[in-house]
Design a protein around this motif. Structure first.
Motif, short mmCIF file in Angstrom:
data_model
loop_
_atom_site.label_atom_id
_atom_site.label_comp_id
_atom_site.label_asym_id
_atom_site.label_seq_id
_atom_site.Cartn_x
_atom_site.Cartn_y
_atom_site.Cartn_z
N ASP A 24 -2.07 -8.32 -0.95
CA ASP A 24 -1.05 -8.88 -0.07
C ASP A 24 -0.02 -7.79 0.23
O ASP A 24 0.59 -7.24 -0.69
CB ASP A 24 -0.40 -10.08 -0.76
CG ASP A 24 0.60 -10.76 0.16
OD1 ASP A 24 0.71 -10.36 1.32
OD2 ASP A 24 1.27 -11.70 -0.31
N GLU A 25 0.18 -7.50 1.50
CA GLU A 25 1.09 -6.43 1.89
C GLU A 25 2.55 -6.85 1.88
O GLU A 25 3.42 -6.07 2.23
CB GLU A 25 0.72 -5.92 3.30
CG GLU A 25 -0.65 -5.29 3.38
CD GLU A 25 -0.91 -4.68 4.75
OE1 GLU A 25 0.05 -4.55 5.53
OE2 GLU A 25 -2.07 -4.33 5.03
N SER A 26 2.82 -8.09 1.44
CA SER A 26 4.21 -8.56 1.46
C SER A 26 5.08 -7.81 0.46
O SER A 26 6.31 -7.83 0.58
CB SER A 26 4.25 -10.07 1.15
OG SER A 26 3.71 -10.33 -0.15
N ILE A 27 4.47 -7.14 -0.53
CA ILE A 27 5.27 -6.39 -1.49
C ILE A 27 5.77 -5.08 -0.91
O ILE A 27 6.58 -4.39 -1.53
CB ILE A 27 4.46 -6.11 -2.78
CG1 ILE A 27 3.26 -5.21 -2.47
CG2 ILE A 27 4.00 -7.40 -3.45
CD1 ILE A 27 2.51 -4.74 -3.70
N ASN A 60 7.47 -2.73 2.27
CA ASN A 60 8.33 -2.79 3.45
C ASN A 60 7.62 -2.13 4.64
O ASN A 60 6.49 -1.62 4.51
CB ASN A 60 9.69 -2.15 3.18
CG ASN A 60 9.55 -0.71 2.72
OD1 ASN A 60 8.69 0.03 3.20
ND2 ASN A 60 10.41 -0.30 1.79
N ASP A 61 8.26 -2.12 5.79
CA ASP A 61 7.61 -1.58 7.00
C ASP A 61 7.25 -0.11 6.85
O ASP A 61 6.15 0.30 7.24
CB ASP A 61 8.55 -1.78 8.19
CG ASP A 61 8.72 -3.25 8.55
OD1 ASP A 61 7.86 -4.05 8.15
OD2 ASP A 61 9.74 -3.59 9.20
N ARG A 64 4.24 0.21 4.65
CA ARG A 64 3.01 -0.21 5.33
C ARG A 64 2.52 0.89 6.27
O ARG A 64 1.31 1.18 6.34
CB ARG A 64 3.27 -1.49 6.12
CG ARG A 64 3.50 -2.72 5.26
CD ARG A 64 3.44 -3.98 6.11
NE ARG A 64 3.87 -5.13 5.33
CZ ARG A 64 5.10 -5.66 5.38
NH1 ARG A 64 6.02 -5.10 6.17
NH2 ARG A 64 5.41 -6.70 4.64
N LYS A 70 4.25 0.02 -7.49
CA LYS A 70 4.13 -0.01 -6.03
C LYS A 70 3.24 1.13 -5.54
O LYS A 70 2.43 0.96 -4.61
CB LYS A 70 5.51 0.07 -5.40
CG LYS A 70 5.49 0.02 -3.88
CD LYS A 70 6.88 -0.13 -3.32
CE LYS A 70 7.41 -1.54 -3.53
NZ LYS A 70 8.68 -1.77 -2.79
N SER A 88 -0.23 0.22 -6.12
CA SER A 88 -0.61 -0.81 -5.15
C SER A 88 -0.89 -0.20 -3.79
O SER A 88 -1.85 -0.60 -3.09
CB SER A 88 0.51 -1.85 -5.03
OG SER A 88 0.77 -2.47 -6.26
#
Length: 384
Positions: free
Chosen positions: A42-45, A47-48, A51, A181, A184
């Motif tokens: 899940d890329e919600s962890i 920020n822009d 990403r 992070k 991830s």
């Protein structure tokens, strides 16, 4: 070799050559069968910016590069290893048991002072015993205070160390978040690239091999499939490291919580327990002074009353005896009576002795007359 936390990076970084090595590694034999691609994280962890970094990094991944597959994420794993070594070094050099022993020693020292120690009774030794008791209390207090002061000083030193450790554990926690992070991001970028290659490049090569029937086309598809399988295993290793990082976070907080509790206990002991004990000891010494003063006053009062009673009894007896003696004559009648009886008895004895002497003299005279007559008669007989 120990690792300083200050030397560890605090921001996620992605690199295909973490150790600065560009040499190709020997090709590793391919794994047998392809496995289903796991869904991406899940890329919600992220920020822009993160990403965008992942998308950009995924495009740089080359699954046909053996060295790249071997080195993929190794830098993040190395950081995690160095971080774990630093955390272990911190735990190994800290002994909270010693702090617990010191806190127990404080309690032991405080209990060693007993202001209500029982004393022997008795008036004659009262003042000495009370003086000895007070001196004993003061000596105990001085000794306990000296020991407690030493222990408190050591506790305060430990408190400073623990507070530094708490701050350092905050740093470790933030570093662990960074490495979590970063891992991830490596895994997410790798899964994106793996999914892209399997859905596009590998699928095209397999279709090409089926159409041509040529062995070289089949081998090319097989080689790419082997690279994908190896890279998938590499991602699995990174996921294991990521799980270790995930478990490390609560462990850091647990250690930090223990340190915080110990600091709070030391603080409570220093600012509450010790001053309260000292105030209680001062009150105990003051109460002992008051008690001894009251007891001394009571003993003096009791002794004064006892002396007054004894003096009154002595005065009474002396007065009665004096009055009796003052009312007596110079010579008691009984004495005169006894003297008179003794005198009469003496006179009677004298008269009796005189009478007996008279009788004896008369008898002696008669006897001497008889003897004289007897002698004369005898002499007359001789003349004849």
């Amino acid at each position: 070799m120990s690792v300083d936390l200050k030397d560890l990076e605090t921001t996620p970084t992605l690199s295909l050559d973490p150790f600065g090595e560009a040499e190709k590694e020997p090709e590793v034999p391919a794994a047998p069968a392809p496995e289903a691609v796991k869904p991406a994280f899940d890329e919600s962890i992220l920020n822009d910016d993160e990403r965008k970094m992942v998308d950009s990094f995924a495009k740089q991944i080359d699954l046909t590069n053996n060295n790249m597959i071997l080195q993929y994420g190794a830098g993040a794993q190395k950081k995690m290893a160095d971080f774990s070594e630093a955390a272990l070094e911190n735990v190994r050099t800290k002994d909270l048991g010693e702090v617990g022993d010191m806190l127990s020693s404080v309690v032991t020292e405080l209990k060693s002072f007993d202001a209500a120690e029982e004393q022997e009774k008795g008036f004659f030794g009262f003042f000495k015993k009370n003086a000895n008791k007070l001196d004993t209390m003061k000596n105990k207090y001085d000794k306990a205070e000296e020991n407690v002061t030493k222990i408190v000083k050591a506790l305060q030193n430990h408190q400073v160390v623990l507070m530094k450790d708490i701050a350092m554990l905050d740093k470790m926690y933030e570093l662990n978040k960074t490495y979590f992070k970063e891992l991830s991001m490596y895994i997410l970028a790798g899964k994106k690239k793996l999914q892209e290659v399997r859905e596009n490049d590998l699928k095209e090569l397999m279709e090409k091999a089926e159409r041509s029937g040529l062995p070289e086309d089949a081998q090319e598809a097989k080689d790419l499939d082997s690279f994908c399988n190896r890279f998938e295993k590499k991602l699995h290793d990174l996921e294991l490291t990521r799980m270790i990082s995930l478990q490390t976070a609560p462990q850091i907080r647990l250690v930090q919580g223990n340190d915080t509790q110990m600091v709070e206990k030391i603080q409570s002991t220093v600012v509450n327990t010790i001053p309260l004990w000292k105030s209680q000891m001062v009150l105990a010494l003051g109460v002992e002074h008051s008690r001894q003063a009251a007891e001394s006053q009571r003993e003096v009062t009791d002794m004064t009353n006892e002396l007054l009673k004894k003096n009154a009894q002595t005065l009474k007896m002396a007065t009665i005896e004096t009055a009796k003696e003052s009312e007596r004559g110079i010579v008691d009648i009984e004495t005169l009576k006894q003297t008179n009886e003794s005198l009469i008895s003496t006179l009677d004895e004298v008269l009796k002795i005189q009478a007996e002497g008279h009788e004896k003299r008369q008898a002696a005279e008669a006897e001497m007359q008889r003897l004289e007559d007897e002698l004369k008669n005898k002499l007359l007989e001789i003349r004849r």
